[in-house]
Design an enzyme around this catalytic site. Structure first.
Site, short mmCIF file in Angstrom:
data_model
loop_
_atom_site.label_atom_id
_atom_site.label_comp_id
_atom_site.label_asym_id
_atom_site.label_seq_id
_atom_site.Cartn_x
_atom_site.Cartn_y
_atom_site.Cartn_z
N LYS A 190 52.14 -60.35 -31.00
CA LYS A 190 52.93 -59.11 -30.85
C LYS A 190 52.00 -58.07 -30.25
CE LYS A 190 54.03 -55.46 -32.37
NZ LYS A 190 53.89 -54.21 -31.57
N GLU A 266 41.01 -55.94 -38.38
CA GLU A 266 39.94 -55.34 -37.55
C GLU A 266 40.43 -53.92 -37.27
OE1 GLU A 266 37.36 -57.21 -36.90
OE2 GLU A 266 38.16 -59.21 -37.24
N CYS A 301 37.29 -48.69 -30.43
CA CYS A 301 37.09 -48.65 -31.88
C CYS A 301 35.63 -48.40 -32.22
CB CYS A 301 37.54 -49.97 -32.49
SG CYS A 301 36.80 -51.40 -31.69
N GLU A 400 38.79 -40.66 -37.19
CA GLU A 400 38.73 -41.31 -35.88
C GLU A 400 39.65 -40.56 -34.92
OE1 GLU A 400 40.65 -45.19 -35.33
OE2 GLU A 400 38.88 -45.84 -34.22
P1 NAD Z 1 48.26 -49.20 -34.58
O1 NAD Z 1 47.81 -49.55 -35.94
O2 NAD Z 1 49.18 -48.04 -34.42
O3 NAD Z 1 48.99 -50.41 -33.88
C1 NAD Z 1 48.38 -51.68 -33.75
C2 NAD Z 1 49.45 -52.75 -33.66
O4 NAD Z 1 50.17 -52.75 -34.89
C3 NAD Z 1 50.48 -52.52 -32.56
O5 NAD Z 1 50.88 -53.76 -32.02
C4 NAD Z 1 51.63 -51.89 -33.31
O6 NAD Z 1 52.89 -52.09 -32.71
C5 NAD Z 1 51.55 -52.60 -34.64
N1 NAD Z 1 52.15 -51.83 -35.74
C6 NAD Z 1 52.19 -50.48 -35.86
N2 NAD Z 1 52.85 -50.15 -36.99
C7 NAD Z 1 53.22 -51.30 -37.58
C8 NAD Z 1 53.94 -51.61 -38.77
N3 NAD Z 1 54.43 -50.64 -39.56
N4 NAD Z 1 54.15 -52.90 -39.07
C9 NAD Z 1 53.67 -53.89 -38.27
N5 NAD Z 1 53.02 -53.65 -37.13
C10 NAD Z 1 52.78 -52.37 -36.78
O7 NAD Z 1 46.92 -48.99 -33.74
P2 NAD Z 1 46.79 -48.58 -32.21
O8 NAD Z 1 47.03 -47.11 -32.08
O9 NAD Z 1 47.58 -49.52 -31.38
O10 NAD Z 1 45.25 -48.92 -31.94
C11 NAD Z 1 44.23 -48.04 -32.19
C12 NAD Z 1 43.45 -48.47 -33.41
O11 NAD Z 1 42.95 -49.80 -33.24
C13 NAD Z 1 42.22 -47.60 -33.64
O12 NAD Z 1 42.15 -47.26 -34.99
C14 NAD Z 1 41.08 -48.52 -33.24
O13 NAD Z 1 39.85 -48.20 -33.84
C15 NAD Z 1 41.59 -49.85 -33.66
N6 NAD Z 1 40.86 -50.94 -32.99
C16 NAD Z 1 40.00 -51.70 -33.74
C17 NAD Z 1 39.27 -52.72 -33.13
C18 NAD Z 1 38.34 -53.60 -33.93
O14 NAD Z 1 37.95 -54.65 -33.44
N7 NAD Z 1 37.97 -53.22 -35.15
C19 NAD Z 1 39.43 -52.96 -31.77
C20 NAD Z 1 40.33 -52.17 -31.04
C21 NAD Z 1 41.04 -51.16 -31.67
#
Ligand code: NAD
Length: 502
Positions: A190, A266, A301, A400
């Site tokens: 997804k 992650e 991240c 963040e």
């Molecule tokens: P997000 O948590 O908003 O979304 C991530 C994914 O989860 C998306 O596909 C989204 O559609 C899905 N999602 C959102 N709400 C959901 C729910 N209620 N139920 C199920 N799925 C849901 O994060 P984002 O804004 O897309 O990404 C940014 C974040 O990702 C930052 O915090 C960043 O640090 C982190 N990140 C971490 C790493 C790592 O390796 N640790 C790498 C890249 C990004």
């Protein structure tokens, strides 16, 4: 290979991405027929409509993935054959370099030169690296007595749900796909609703490479719809999640409310970059932190967003960092010379500008940037921004931001530096800069982070694990350790008779 650089604007105008989901090897519309509009943060242009996956579509994808797994369409193939298919998949990614890079840049706003030089090759290398592992990783035999043989084997888990963010859409997907597929699982991916296009294309390339139908499915859609349905699904064995800490918490709840599936999170970061006064090349440290912080518009991240500098060199350091900022001017992501592109959407823009406002109102000094620019384009651009005089309690020191905003804090002693660096809910990465070998080792050991860099920040490779301590998550992507997430350990005891039977 030298070929003339494409005209990216012409290529962008000609692009007609297919937004249908991919289930069981076939493109299809959402069962409801519903779509969502995909808009580019580069200039607000429409990139077309994308299928709005919902629970019923997730059900179909998981059922297809389960069938593929139960029929051993993939796990049952000889390892050498699986390796070859994954290698072909990696080759096809490289062959589609220009198209994938353009989709990535248009969908999430990063400069085309980095989509070409980083995102596409890293994605291909990840798949190729795990392909090689397929027939090179051995199982174990336990040291037992003569009368028994105990085999410790790794078995694929079954159906893996992969839920990924928008900042490195292809690379994040590959970090899940590589080990999950190499281990013999089926995957339902997804992608983020903000950047679904490359995931759909990747799945098509995998099918072209010979991956059997049902082994790799993509259901685009919103988090609370498709994402929630996948994470709650009773027939999904594990979730590989990358995203915010807020959503990571939900993943754990979903598992608790459903089948206790494994959850590998992650999550976010607020990585500390600690510069001591015994480090001789303050300018290099300043240039490195600017390069790492402003890469990908700060939407990384592991961005070193919390910079801790010894008081005696802080003025010199901040002056040099502030002088670096204009070297990353937000510009047209489709121009090959651009080094800073657009933020992913208006929501992220508002979040980042809100933090800049908070920095100012809480009393930090804006030493560079701080403004939204290029509004006439219809896209979302923010200047690289440096705040000096940041206090540990300020929002911009704790939370963040996920945009091009750096916070500089000052310290006087090593103990204070370590205390400040570790005073965070996150623990993804950290960096220590010192020419004193004892201090460098001592502080590197004291920092609570999944990766600690010494006197550099840029080294990274598929061969090493990537993941965080504390609320930055629990799993580790990359390296052979990632197999731990997508395999079950099985022990098989075999009795050996002491004597030959008459
Ligand atoms: P997000 O948590 O908003 O979304 C991530 C994914 O989860 C998306 O596909 C989204 O559609 C899905 N999602 C959102 N709400 C959901 C729910 N209620 N139920 C199920 N799925 C849901 O994060 P984002 O804004 O897309 O990404 C940014 C974040 O990702 C930052 O915090 C960043 O640090 C982190 N990140 C971490 C790493 C790592 O390796 N640790 C790498 C890249 C990004």
């Amino acid at each position: 290979m030298n070929h003339p650089a494409p005209d990216w604007h012409a290529a962008a105008n000609a692009l007609r991405p297919d937004g249908r989901m991919l289930i069981d090897g076939q493109r299809r519309h959402a069962a409801s027929g519903e779509t969502f509009a995909c808009r580019s943060p580069v200039d607000g242009r429409s990139l077309g409509d994308v299928a709005r996956g919902a629970a019923v579509d997730v059900d179909a994808a998981v059922a297809g993935a389960r069938r593929a797994f139960d029929e051993r369409r993939w796990a049952g193939k000889p390892p050498a054959a699986r390796k070859k298919i994954l290698q072909r998949f990696a080759e096809k990614i490289l062959a589609a370099r220009d198209e994938l890079a353009l989709l990535e840049t248009l969908d999430m706003g990063k400069p085309i030169q980095y989509s070409l030089s980083v995102d596409v090759p890293s994605t291909a290398r990840c798949i190729a690296w795990y392909a090689e592992a397929v027939d090179k990783v051995y199982d174990e035999v336990a040291p037992t007595g003569d009368n028994a043989l105990a085999l410790i084997t790794r078995e694929p888990m079954g159906v893996i749900g992969a839920i990924v963010p928008w900042n490195y859409p292809m690379i994040m997907a590959a970090w899940k796909l590589g080990p999950a597929l190499a281990a013999g699982n089926s995957v339902v991916l997804k992608p983020s609703e903000k950047s679904p296009l490359t995931a759909l294309r990747l799945a098509e390339l995998a099918v072209d490479a010979g991956l059997p139908p049902g082994v790799f499915n993509v259901v685009p859609g919103y988090g609370p719809e498709a994402g929630e349905a996948l994470a709650l699904h009773m027939d999904v064995d594990a979730i590989g999640f990358t995203g915010s800490t807020r959503t990571g918490r939900r993943m754990l709840e979903y598992a608790g409310r459903s089948n206790l599936k494994r959850v590998y999170n992650e999550l976010g970061g607020k990585s500390a970059f600690v510069v001591f006064d015994d480090f001789g090349d303050v300018e290099r440290a300043a240039e490195t932190v600017a390069g790492s912080m402003f890469f990908n518009q700060g939407e990384s991240c592991n961005a070193p967003s919390r910079v801790l500098v010894h008081d005696s060199i802080a003025d010199r350091f901040v002056a040099h960092v502030a002088a670096q900022a204009p070297k990353y001017p937000p510009a047209d992501p489709l121009d090959h010379a651009t080094v800073m592109g657009a933020l992913v959407d208006d929501v992220q823009l508002a979040t980042v500008m809100g933090y800049i406002e908070a920095g100012r109102s809480e009393g930090a000094r804006c030493a560079a940037g701080g403004r939204q620019v290029r509004t006439e384009t219809g896209g979302y651009y923010v200047e690289p921004t440096v705040f000096d005089g940041v206090a540990p309690a300020m929002k911009i020191a704790r939370e963040e931001i996920f945009g091009p905003v750096m916070s500089v804090l000052r310290f006087r002693t090593e103990a204070e530096a370590v205390q400040l660096a570790n005073a965070s809910a996150y623990g993804l990465q950290a960096s220590v800069w010192s020419d004193n070998i004892n201090r460098a080792h001592r502080v590197a050991r004291a920092l609570r982070a999944g990766t600690v860099h010494v006197n550099q920040y840029d080294e990274d490779d598929i061969t090493v694990p990537f993941g965080g301590f504390k609320q930055s998550g629990n799993g580790r992507d990359k390296s052979l350790h990632a197999f731990d997430k997508y395999t079950e350990l099985k022990t098989t005891w075999i009795r050996i008779d002491k004597e030959a039977r008459p």
